[in-house]
Design an enzyme around this catalytic site. Structure first.
Site, PDB file in Angstrom:
ATOM      1  N   MET A  93       0.825  -1.211   0.000  1.00  0.00           N
ATOM      2  CA  MET A  93       0.000   0.000   0.000  1.00  0.00           C
ATOM      3  C   MET A  93       0.857   1.259   0.000  1.00  0.00           C
ATOM      4  O   MET A  93       0.616   2.190  -0.770  1.00  0.00           O
ATOM      5  CB  MET A  93      -0.928   0.006   1.222  1.00  0.00           C
TER       6      MET A  93
ATOM      7  N   ASP B 131      10.562   3.117   5.705  1.00  0.00           N
ATOM      8  CA  ASP B 131      10.325   1.742   6.156  1.00  0.00           C
ATOM      9  C   ASP B 131      11.385   1.420   7.209  1.00  0.00           C
ATOM     10  O   ASP B 131      12.205   2.281   7.551  1.00  0.00           O
ATOM     11  CB  ASP B 131      10.376   0.763   4.963  1.00  0.00           C
TER      12      ASP B 131
ATOM     13  N   GLU C 141      -1.015  -4.466   9.862  1.00  0.00           N
ATOM     14  CA  GLU C 141      -2.302  -4.256  10.525  1.00  0.00           C
ATOM     15  C   GLU C 141      -2.227  -4.782  11.976  1.00  0.00           C
ATOM     16  O   GLU C 141      -2.731  -5.861  12.279  1.00  0.00           O
ATOM     17  CB  GLU C 141      -3.398  -4.970   9.723  1.00  0.00           C
TER      18      GLU C 141
ATOM     19  N   LYS D 178       0.876   0.053  15.517  1.00  0.00           N
ATOM     20  CA  LYS D 178       0.374   1.348  15.039  1.00  0.00           C
ATOM     21  C   LYS D 178       0.394   2.376  16.184  1.00  0.00           C
ATOM     22  O   LYS D 178       0.731   3.531  15.970  1.00  0.00           O
ATOM     23  CB  LYS D 178      -1.026   1.200  14.426  1.00  0.00           C
TER      24      LYS D 178
ATOM     25  N   SER E  75      -7.200  -1.057   7.353  1.00  0.00           N
ATOM     26  CA  SER E  75      -8.410  -1.454   6.630  1.00  0.00           C
ATOM     27  C   SER E  75      -9.509  -1.919   7.570  1.00  0.00           C
ATOM     28  O   SER E  75     -10.659  -2.062   7.151  1.00  0.00           O
ATOM     29  CB  SER E  75      -8.096  -2.532   5.592  1.00  0.00           C
TER      30      SER E  75
ATOM     31  N   HIS F  90      -8.319   5.516   3.981  1.00  0.00           N
ATOM     32  CA  HIS F  90      -8.295   4.112   3.565  1.00  0.00           C
ATOM     33  C   HIS F  90      -8.232   3.995   2.042  1.00  0.00           C
ATOM     34  O   HIS F  90      -9.189   4.338   1.348  1.00  0.00           O
ATOM     35  CB  HIS F  90      -9.562   3.427   4.116  1.00  0.00           C
TER      36      HIS F  90
HETATM   37  P1  NAD Z   1       2.697  -4.849   3.665  1.00  0.00           P
HETATM   38  O1  NAD Z   1       3.019  -5.968   4.553  1.00  0.00           O
HETATM   39  O2  NAD Z   1       2.827  -5.022   2.189  1.00  0.00           O
HETATM   40  O3  NAD Z   1       3.598  -3.585   4.052  1.00  0.00           O
HETATM   41  C1  NAD Z   1       3.795  -3.128   5.348  1.00  0.00           C
HETATM   42  C2  NAD Z   1       5.134  -2.433   5.367  1.00  0.00           C
HETATM   43  O4  NAD Z   1       5.287  -1.784   6.613  1.00  0.00           O
HETATM   44  C3  NAD Z   1       6.328  -3.385   5.233  1.00  0.00           C
HETATM   45  O5  NAD Z   1       7.169  -2.948   4.170  1.00  0.00           O
HETATM   46  C4  NAD Z   1       7.029  -3.257   6.575  1.00  0.00           C
HETATM   47  O6  NAD Z   1       8.437  -3.409   6.477  1.00  0.00           O
HETATM   48  C5  NAD Z   1       6.635  -1.874   6.981  1.00  0.00           C
HETATM   49  N1  NAD Z   1       6.805  -1.617   8.407  1.00  0.00           N
HETATM   50  C6  NAD Z   1       6.537  -2.440   9.449  1.00  0.00           C
HETATM   51  N2  NAD Z   1       6.859  -1.823  10.603  1.00  0.00           N
HETATM   52  C7  NAD Z   1       7.317  -0.597  10.284  1.00  0.00           C
HETATM   53  C8  NAD Z   1       7.815   0.488  11.019  1.00  0.00           C
HETATM   54  N3  NAD Z   1       7.926   0.419  12.354  1.00  0.00           N
HETATM   55  N4  NAD Z   1       8.184   1.603  10.367  1.00  0.00           N
HETATM   56  C9  NAD Z   1       8.089   1.675   9.025  1.00  0.00           C
HETATM   57  N5  NAD Z   1       7.652   0.667   8.278  1.00  0.00           N
HETATM   58  C10 NAD Z   1       7.274  -0.455   8.891  1.00  0.00           C
HETATM   59  O7  NAD Z   1       1.224  -4.398   4.057  1.00  0.00           O
HETATM   60  P2  NAD Z   1       0.141  -3.604   3.199  1.00  0.00           P
HETATM   61  O8  NAD Z   1      -0.682  -4.578   2.464  1.00  0.00           O
HETATM   62  O9  NAD Z   1       0.823  -2.515   2.462  1.00  0.00           O
HETATM   63  O10 NAD Z   1      -0.785  -2.993   4.333  1.00  0.00           O
HETATM   64  C11 NAD Z   1      -0.420  -1.886   5.095  1.00  0.00           C
HETATM   65  C12 NAD Z   1      -1.621  -1.317   5.807  1.00  0.00           C
HETATM   66  O11 NAD Z   1      -2.601  -0.974   4.829  1.00  0.00           O
HETATM   67  C13 NAD Z   1      -2.307  -2.284   6.763  1.00  0.00           C
HETATM   68  O12 NAD Z   1      -2.809  -1.561   7.857  1.00  0.00           O
HETATM   69  C14 NAD Z   1      -3.452  -2.841   5.934  1.00  0.00           C
HETATM   70  O13 NAD Z   1      -4.519  -3.294   6.705  1.00  0.00           O
HETATM   71  C15 NAD Z   1      -3.825  -1.629   5.124  1.00  0.00           C
HETATM   72  N6  NAD Z   1      -4.523  -1.891   3.873  1.00  0.00           N
HETATM   73  C16 NAD Z   1      -4.182  -2.943   3.082  1.00  0.00           C
HETATM   74  C17 NAD Z   1      -4.861  -3.165   1.897  1.00  0.00           C
HETATM   75  C18 NAD Z   1      -4.476  -4.302   0.994  1.00  0.00           C
HETATM   76  O14 NAD Z   1      -5.237  -4.627   0.066  1.00  0.00           O
HETATM   77  N7  NAD Z   1      -3.325  -4.901   1.158  1.00  0.00           N
HETATM   78  C19 NAD Z   1      -5.906  -2.316   1.520  1.00  0.00           C
HETATM   79  C20 NAD Z   1      -6.221  -1.228   2.334  1.00  0.00           C
HETATM   80  C21 NAD Z   1      -5.519  -1.028   3.509  1.00  0.00           C
END
Ligand code: NAD
Length: 715
Positions: free
Chosen positions: A328, A347, A406, A411, A433, A454
């Site tokens: 995302m 990151d 998530e 968070k 999400s 979102h």
């Molecule tokens: P992802 O696992 O692809 O990416 C998460 C990233 O966060 C990773 O690169 C990780 O290294 C990084 N991270 C973890 N801890 C960290 C920190 N302390 N500081 C900086 N970076 C850190 O996950 P995603 O699918 O991108 O989802 C991220 C958020 O978006 C979640 O809350 C998820 O619920 C939400 N979301 C996801 C979707 C989807 O379809 N995947 C849709 C809407 C919202």
């Protein structure tokens, strides 16, 4: 003064300049009278050598009046046909004038606007990016019914006309010229009417210039009629492909194709009459109402800022920090940089942040390769993104969007740690999400500046952003999030806080109902096929595989930790499926080595065979209609509950959010409009039947019963 200015020059050329009351020229009662009068005058004009149709507005002509079209009732279809024929008769008289008629296209000529141009003998357009040419009616549940289907088919042939009509393509003047929609372009507005007049003067003595191709003796439609042997394949394949795409749920497209086919075989007058007759059915039917309401009125309402607090000045985002460069975060970085916003993409390691930035690099390279962007511009955009692993780089951001895993604890920690780097009046957005914003904001020193933003995956393609207000979120934060969403050219809906908000919660019911059907013994392919048959873009089992069963498992865990398990309904079935699939068989979804389906290297897939042993029962009897309604009603009922409890703040947000965010079938006009069209009493009755047969999750929400009493539609 007439709203159609009428001016004759010394060469005998009359220029008709359309200048209707209000901001645009549109096909309404005022237009009918003005055009009717003008045609009579032109026919009687002595010494007439040619006619130029021009516009005094920025837009050449805007097309049909959608308020009128929305109001047209099914029972008035016959009258609608008659008045349509009268309007089209004038355009026919225009093209039959014994002198050349030229359209001078100074601005957008879409829909009815372009249909007027098609009734001219020659079309000249100003070559500018504000000038769009095409017939987009199908995207509003209509089709070009003022001669557009017939004339464009006869002008460039059915095979070339149909994609333009069915996909509602809007072309630049250059592309329109190449496709044969117009005949000439000019590089400045000053040259436009003179160029139109030159065509007339140069055509002196050439009687052909005043005759439409289809009125010429021996006319043959380009590419031939649909019943000729060379078109045999088109005649079979085109309807099949259309059905595959629309599943028969878009009557306007089926009718448009039928009219185009008939137009290829018939004389123009007969074809125009058929076009009008079918149009009266389509325009007074429910799909047109649904699509005009959603894609024109409600979308304009949303993009016009109806859900944005009025008391806050517009705020531009200049520097955005994005935490988490995963799936995302990398997409959010891309759309932000594309809008010219400086981005700090952070990151846990520099490597991970850089990997996230490379996503933008790849998308930009694709644009350059396709000739849609030059290298210098692409570099400028990429340079806006600063990949980082240091908090200090976030100093002075006016918006930070958190997109890490998530996990509520993570968070919370990140909020506490990084919030101080925001600028003085900066705002914090979470891309969670499912987690409630109010609870996430508990870690914030300024919960009033905390909001949910979102996004949907893939961020660069999905047009929607769901903005979630927590209990303490201020109007300023909401306005900021709204303005940022518009800045990155997405459509914002605004909802109140709740577990899963509106979109995730409603989408979840589609997946849950599929799991119920599966465990009852329904054939898995049947579930997915019927999900598509109701118009959902992807079957529920397949989409569950794509978004991953693993994600559902994690969500269950999080809800258990938060003590909110089954807040919106019994989750026993989905938990059973998660246990069977993931715990016992390691089937977490497509990106976890497979889920309900097996995925092969050549891109093909099939149901994972043990799934049949787990659940399939060949003796289980259930009708297709019950399956379809279960998949649809669960989502509609959930949407109604969100509206009832104030999670949804407006009907427009509900409809547009459901179409753009969940994939609600476009022909329904969204999940709330579905109930308007289904009829309140019918809806209540069907809920009762489904509830009696399949359980209380189908109980009809009170809000519908109230409307059934009052008769007031949801708007
Ligand atoms: P992802 O696992 O692809 O990416 C998460 C990233 O966060 C990773 O690169 C990780 O290294 C990084 N991270 C973890 N801890 C960290 C920190 N302390 N500081 C900086 N970076 C850190 O996950 P995603 O699918 O991108 O989802 C991220 C958020 O978006 C979640 O809350 C998820 O619920 C939400 N979301 C996801 C979707 C989807 O379809 N995947 C849709 C809407 C919202």
């Amino acid at each position: 003064m007439s709203i159609f200015q009428y001016e004759k020059d010394q060469d005998g050329i009359v220029t008709v300049t359309m200048n209707m009351t209000g901001p645009v020229n549109a096909m309404n009662a005022e237009y009918y009278d003005a055009m009717h009068e003008t045609i009579a005058k032109l026919e009687a004009e002595q010494g007439l050598t040619g006619v130029v149709i021009a516009s005094a507005k920025k837009v050449f002509f805007a097309g049909g009046d959608l308020n009128d079209l929305l109001a047209a009732k099914r029972e008035d279809a016959a009258d609608f046909f008659v008045s349509g024929e009268a309007m089209k008769a004038d355009l026919r008289r225009l093209e039959k004038l014994p002198v050349p008629v030229v359209a001078a296209i100074n601005g957008a000529a879409l829909g009815g606007g372009y249909e007027i141009c098609l009734s001219c003998n020659h079309r000249v357009a100003f070559n500018h990016k504000t000038v769009q040419i095409g017939l987009p009616e199908c995207s509003l549940g209509l089709y070009p019914g003022a001669g557009g289907v017939v004339r464009l088919s006869k002008l460039i042939g059915v095979e070339k006309a149909l994609p333009l009509i069915l996909e509602g393509k809007r072309l630049t003047p250059e592309k329109a010229l190449a496709a044969g929609l117009i005949d000439q372009t000019v590089e400045s507005l000053d040259e436009l009417v003179p160029a139109a007049k030159s065509f007339i003067l140069e055509s002196k003595g050439n009687e052909d210039a005043a005759v439409q191709p289809w009125d010429k003796k021996g006319f043959r439609i380009p590419g031939g009629a649909i019943n000729t042997p060379r078109n045999a394949q088109l005649a079979v394949m085109a309807p099949t492909m259309l059905h595959q795409k629309t599943r028969g749920l878009m009557p306007q497209m089926t009718a448009a194709m039928d009219v185009a086919f008939q137009a290829s075989m018939l004389d123009v007058d007969t074809a125009l009459r058929i076009e009008g007759r079918e149009f009266a059915k389509v325009a007074t039917g429910p799909v047109a109402k649904n699509m005009i309401s959603a894609f024109f009125f409600q979308l304009n309402q949303i993009n016009g800022g109806a859900s944005r607090p009025k008391n806050v000045e517009k705020q531009l985002t200049r520097k955005v920090g994005i935490l988490g460069a995963g799936m995302m975060g990398q997409g959010i970085a891309y759309v932000s940089a594309m809008a010219g916003i400086e981005v700090v993409l952070k990151d846990i390691s520099l490597e991970a942040a850089k990997k996230g930035k490379s996503y933008t690099e790849k998308l930009l390279a694709k644009r350059v390769a396709r000739g849609r962007m030059d290298e210098a511009k692409a570099k400028g955009i990429l340079d806006l993104i600063h990949a980082s692993d240091k908090n200090e780089d976030l100093q002075g951001c006016d918006l930070i969007i958190e997109a890490v895993f998530e996990n509520i604890g993570l968070k919370h920690n990140i909020t506490k740690e990084i919030e101080p780097y925001l600028s003085e009046d900066g705002f914090w957005g979470s891309n969670t999400s499912t987690l409630p914003i109010t609870q996430l904001a508990e870690a914030s020193a300024k919960p009033e500046n905390f909001i949910g933003i979102h996004f949907f995956s893939p961020v660069d393609k999905m047009p929607l952003v769901e903005i979630i207000c927590g209990e303490k979120t201020s109007d300023e934060a909401l306005a900021k999030a709204f303005d940022y969403t518009m800045q990155i050219r997405k459509t914002p809906i605004v909802v109140n806080d709740s577990l899963g908000f509106f979109t995730s919660r409603t989408f979840g019911t589609y997946l849950d109902e599929a799991a119920q059907l599966l465990t009852e013994g329904t054939h898995p392919k049947r579930i997915d096929n019927l999900g598509k048959a109701i118009g959902m873009p992807v079957g529920p089992l397949q989409i569950q595989d794509e978004t991953s069963l693993e994600l559902s498992r994690k969500a269950q865990e999080t809800w258990a930790e938060m003590g909110v398990t089954d807040k919106w309904g019994n989750g026993d079935v989905i938990r059973r499926v998660i246990k069977d699939m993931i715990t016992d068989n390691g089937r977490g979804g497509r990106h976890h080595g497979g889920g309900y389906y097996e995925y092969h290297e050549d891109g093909s897939k099939n149901i994972w065979p043990p799934l049949y042993d787990l659940y399939y029962n060949a003796d289980y009897e259930i009708s297709d209609q019950d399956i379809k309604d279960r998949l649809m009603f669960r989502q509609v009922i959930e949407t109604m509950k969100c509206l009832e409890t104030g999670v949804l703040r407006s009907v427009a947000d509900a409809n547009i959010g459901s179409i753009f965010g969940i994939g609600a079938p476009a022909h329904t006009g969204g999940f709330v409009q579905f109930v308007n069209t289904y009829g309140f009493d019918n809806f209540i009755q069907r809920c009762e039947e489904l509830e009696a047969k399949f359980g209380e999750r189908f109980a009809c929400p009170d809000i519908v019963k109230e409307r059934a009493e009052s008769g007031e539609l949801f708007a």
